[in-house]
Design a protein around this motif. Structure first.
Motif, PDB file in Angstrom:
ATOM      1  N   MET A 146      47.400  46.374  28.545  1.00 42.65           N
ATOM      2  CA  MET A 146      47.458  46.251  29.989  1.00 42.65           C
ATOM      3  C   MET A 146      46.475  47.223  30.646  1.00 42.65           C
ATOM      4  SD  MET A 146      48.971  44.723  32.417  1.00 42.65           S
ATOM      5  CE  MET A 146      49.412  44.824  34.072  1.00 42.65           C
ATOM      6  N   MET A 147      46.425  48.455  30.142  1.00 42.67           N
ATOM      7  CA  MET A 147      45.521  49.451  30.694  1.00 42.67           C
ATOM      8  C   MET A 147      44.065  49.059  30.457  1.00 42.67           C
ATOM      9  SD  MET A 147      47.225  51.654  32.292  1.00 42.67           S
ATOM     10  CE  MET A 147      46.164  53.032  32.517  1.00 42.67           C
ATOM     11  N   ALA A 148      43.831  48.399  29.358  1.00 38.33           N
ATOM     12  CA  ALA A 148      42.464  47.971  29.056  1.00 38.33           C
ATOM     13  C   ALA A 148      42.027  46.903  30.049  1.00 38.33           C
ATOM     14  CB  ALA A 148      42.380  47.449  27.617  1.00 38.33           C
ATOM     15  N   PHE A 149      42.941  46.032  30.448  1.00 35.66           N
ATOM     16  CA  PHE A 149      42.597  44.989  31.418  1.00 35.66           C
ATOM     17  C   PHE A 149      42.289  45.600  32.780  1.00 35.66           C
ATOM     18  CE2 PHE A 149      43.850  42.054  34.811  1.00 35.66           C
ATOM     19  CZ  PHE A 149      42.923  41.045  34.577  1.00 35.66           C
ATOM     20  N   LEU A 150      43.060  46.592  33.207  1.00 32.89           N
ATOM     21  CA  LEU A 150      42.855  47.215  34.513  1.00 32.89           C
ATOM     22  C   LEU A 150      41.495  47.906  34.611  1.00 32.89           C
ATOM     23  CD1 LEU A 150      46.382  48.697  35.253  1.00 32.89           C
ATOM     24  CD2 LEU A 150      45.352  46.630  36.194  1.00 32.89           C
ATOM     25  N   ALA A 151      40.984  48.387  33.498  1.00 35.59           N
ATOM     26  CA  ALA A 151      39.691  49.057  33.497  1.00 35.59           C
ATOM     27  C   ALA A 151      38.532  48.086  33.288  1.00 35.59           C
ATOM     28  CB  ALA A 151      39.666  50.124  32.403  1.00 35.59           C
ATOM     29  N   SER A 152      38.822  46.839  32.989  1.00 37.58           N
ATOM     30  CA  SER A 152      37.768  45.869  32.682  1.00 37.58           C
ATOM     31  C   SER A 152      37.080  45.369  33.951  1.00 37.58           C
ATOM     32  CB  SER A 152      38.359  44.683  31.917  1.00 37.58           C
ATOM     33  OG  SER A 152      39.159  43.912  32.781  1.00 37.58           O
ATOM     34  N   PRO A 153      35.863  44.848  33.812  1.00 38.19           N
ATOM     35  CA  PRO A 153      35.149  44.292  34.961  1.00 38.19           C
ATOM     36  C   PRO A 153      35.873  43.088  35.581  1.00 38.19           C
ATOM     37  CG  PRO A 153      33.642  44.641  33.133  1.00 38.19           C
ATOM     38  CD  PRO A 153      35.032  44.911  32.627  1.00 38.19           C
ATOM     39  N   ALA A 154      36.609  42.346  34.776  1.00 38.89           N
ATOM     40  CA  ALA A 154      37.351  41.187  35.292  1.00 38.89           C
ATOM     41  C   ALA A 154      38.437  41.639  36.266  1.00 38.89           C
ATOM     42  CB  ALA A 154      37.964  40.390  34.142  1.00 38.89           C
ATOM     43  N   ALA A 155      39.100  42.742  35.958  1.00 38.50           N
ATOM     44  CA  ALA A 155      40.138  43.261  36.850  1.00 38.50           C
ATOM     45  C   ALA A 155      39.532  43.750  38.157  1.00 38.50           C
ATOM     46  CB  ALA A 155      40.895  44.385  36.162  1.00 38.50           C
ATOM     47  N   LYS A 156      38.378  44.377  38.060  1.00 34.26           N
ATOM     48  CA  LYS A 156      37.701  44.848  39.269  1.00 34.26           C
ATOM     49  C   LYS A 156      37.262  43.658  40.137  1.00 34.26           C
ATOM     50  CE  LYS A 156      36.148  49.098  37.121  1.00 34.26           C
ATOM     51  NZ  LYS A 156      35.047  49.864  36.595  1.00 34.26           N
ATOM     52  N   LEU A 157      36.795  42.615  39.482  1.00 36.60           N
ATOM     53  CA  LEU A 157      36.407  41.408  40.215  1.00 36.60           C
ATOM     54  C   LEU A 157      37.619  40.753  40.878  1.00 36.60           C
ATOM     55  CD1 LEU A 157      34.206  39.351  40.957  1.00 36.60           C
ATOM     56  CD2 LEU A 157      34.728  38.180  38.810  1.00 36.60           C
ATOM     57  N   LEU A 158      38.714  40.684  40.147  1.00 41.12           N
ATOM     58  CA  LEU A 158      39.952  40.117  40.693  1.00 41.12           C
ATOM     59  C   LEU A 158      40.438  40.931  41.885  1.00 41.12           C
ATOM     60  CD1 LEU A 158      42.258  38.059  40.492  1.00 41.12           C
ATOM     61  CD2 LEU A 158      43.396  39.637  38.913  1.00 41.12           C
ATOM     62  N   ALA A 159      40.367  42.248  41.785  1.00 43.38           N
ATOM     63  CA  ALA A 159      40.786  43.113  42.895  1.00 43.38           C
ATOM     64  C   ALA A 159      39.890  42.884  44.116  1.00 43.38           C
ATOM     65  CB  ALA A 159      40.748  44.563  42.475  1.00 43.38           C
ATOM     66  N   ALA A 160      38.581  42.761  43.885  1.00 44.46           N
ATOM     67  CA  ALA A 160      37.657  42.517  45.000  1.00 44.46           C
ATOM     68  C   ALA A 160      37.946  41.178  45.664  1.00 44.46           C
ATOM     69  CB  ALA A 160      36.215  42.575  44.500  1.00 44.46           C
ATOM     70  N   VAL A 161      38.218  40.155  44.872  1.00 48.30           N
ATOM     71  CA  VAL A 161      38.529  38.831  45.413  1.00 48.30           C
ATOM     72  C   VAL A 161      39.814  38.885  46.238  1.00 48.30           C
ATOM     73  CG1 VAL A 161      39.227  36.492  44.771  1.00 48.30           C
ATOM     74  CG2 VAL A 161      37.259  37.543  43.665  1.00 48.30           C
ATOM     75  N   LEU A 162      40.816  39.595  45.733  1.00 49.73           N
ATOM     76  CA  LEU A 162      42.078  39.706  46.473  1.00 49.73           C
ATOM     77  C   LEU A 162      41.891  40.462  47.795  1.00 49.73           C
ATOM     78  CD1 LEU A 162      44.610  40.432  43.585  1.00 49.73           C
ATOM     79  CD2 LEU A 162      44.328  38.307  44.887  1.00 49.73           C
ATOM     80  N   ILE A 163      41.081  41.492  47.795  1.00 45.64           N
ATOM     81  CA  ILE A 163      40.819  42.253  49.029  1.00 45.64           C
ATOM     82  C   ILE A 163      40.083  41.384  50.037  1.00 45.64           C
ATOM     83  CG2 ILE A 163      39.494  44.181  49.988  1.00 45.64           C
ATOM     84  CD1 ILE A 163      40.224  45.737  47.419  1.00 45.64           C
ATOM     85  N   VAL A 164      39.085  40.653  49.569  1.00 46.00           N
ATOM     86  CA  VAL A 164      38.328  39.771  50.475  1.00 46.00           C
ATOM     87  C   VAL A 164      39.249  38.688  51.037  1.00 46.00           C
ATOM     88  CG1 VAL A 164      36.504  38.029  50.558  1.00 46.00           C
ATOM     89  CG2 VAL A 164      36.079  40.223  49.467  1.00 46.00           C
ATOM     90  N   ALA A 165      40.111  38.124  50.199  1.00 44.99           N
ATOM     91  CA  ALA A 165      41.042  37.091  50.662  1.00 44.99           C
ATOM     92  C   ALA A 165      42.008  37.656  51.692  1.00 44.99           C
ATOM     93  CB  ALA A 165      41.802  36.503  49.475  1.00 44.99           C
ATOM     94  N   ALA A 166      42.480  38.884  51.474  1.00 44.47           N
ATOM     95  CA  ALA A 166      43.406  39.502  52.427  1.00 44.47           C
ATOM     96  C   ALA A 166      42.723  39.752  53.771  1.00 44.47           C
ATOM     97  CB  ALA A 166      43.942  40.805  51.853  1.00 44.47           C
ATOM     98  N   VAL A 167      41.500  40.243  53.731  1.00 45.28           N
ATOM     99  CA  VAL A 167      40.764  40.489  54.980  1.00 45.28           C
ATOM    100  C   VAL A 167      40.490  39.177  55.702  1.00 45.28           C
ATOM    101  CG1 VAL A 167      38.553  41.297  55.912  1.00 45.28           C
ATOM    102  CG2 VAL A 167      39.758  42.656  54.206  1.00 45.28           C
ATOM    103  N   PHE A 168      40.077  38.157  54.955  1.00 47.43           N
ATOM    104  CA  PHE A 168      39.823  36.851  55.560  1.00 47.43           C
ATOM    105  C   PHE A 168      41.099  36.281  56.182  1.00 47.43           C
ATOM    106  CE2 PHE A 168      39.756  32.211  55.276  1.00 47.43           C
ATOM    107  CZ  PHE A 168      38.635  31.935  56.034  1.00 47.43           C
ATOM    108  N   GLY A 169      42.209  36.387  55.452  1.00 47.49           N
ATOM    109  CA  GLY A 169      43.487  35.882  55.959  1.00 47.49           C
ATOM    110  C   GLY A 169      43.917  36.605  57.227  1.00 47.49           C
ATOM    111  N   ALA A 170      43.747  37.916  57.249  1.00 45.24           N
ATOM    112  CA  ALA A 170      44.117  38.681  58.440  1.00 45.24           C
ATOM    113  C   ALA A 170      43.248  38.282  59.632  1.00 45.24           C
ATOM    114  CB  ALA A 170      43.988  40.172  58.160  1.00 45.24           C
ATOM    115  N   GLY A 171      41.958  38.097  59.390  1.00 50.35           N
ATOM    116  CA  GLY A 171      41.064  37.665  60.471  1.00 50.35           C
ATOM    117  C   GLY A 171      41.418  36.288  60.984  1.00 50.35           C
ATOM    118  N   TYR A 172      41.792  35.401  60.087  1.00 48.07           N
ATOM    119  CA  TYR A 172      42.179  34.045  60.482  1.00 48.07           C
ATOM    120  C   TYR A 172      43.425  34.072  61.365  1.00 48.07           C
ATOM    121  CZ  TYR A 172      43.820  29.243  60.119  1.00 48.07           C
ATOM    122  OH  TYR A 172      44.279  27.988  60.411  1.00 48.07           O
TER     123      TYR A 172
END
Length: 88
Positions: free
Chosen positions: A1-27
């Motif tokens: 689990m810790m290995a996944f959190l440090a992976s580039p895929a986890a960072k990409l997933l976190a960025a996508v979730l942040i962008v989606a949250a900001v977009f949703g709030a703006g909408y």
């Protein structure tokens, strides 16, 4: 689990979730602002309608006919109809 959190895929997933949250709030904010503006416009239109109703209520048939674009020769036939209608 810790290995996944440090992976580039986890960072990409976190960025996508942040962008989606900001977009949703703006909408949601934009939609709310649109509804508020629509309500303000509706109130303004009703108030304007009340002013127009008061102006029109003060006009006689002849004056109203002229205001609505009637020809004076046609509108003159409406003169005196108010008193005739009230007498019946």
């Amino acid at each position: 689990m810790m290995a996944f959190l440090a992976s580039p895929a986890a960072k990409l997933l976190a960025a996508v979730l942040i962008v989606a949250a900001v977009f949703g709030a703006g909408y949601v904010k934009g939609r709310s602002t649109g509804k508020i503006q629509q309500m303000k416009d509706t109130v303004e239109a009703v108030q304007k309608r009340g002013e127009i109703d008061n102006e029109v209520g003060k006009l006689g048939d002849y004056s109203l006919c002229l205001r609505l674009g009637g020809m004076p020769d046609d509108c003159v036939k409406l003169r005196g109809m108010e008193s005739t209608a009230e007498g019946q």
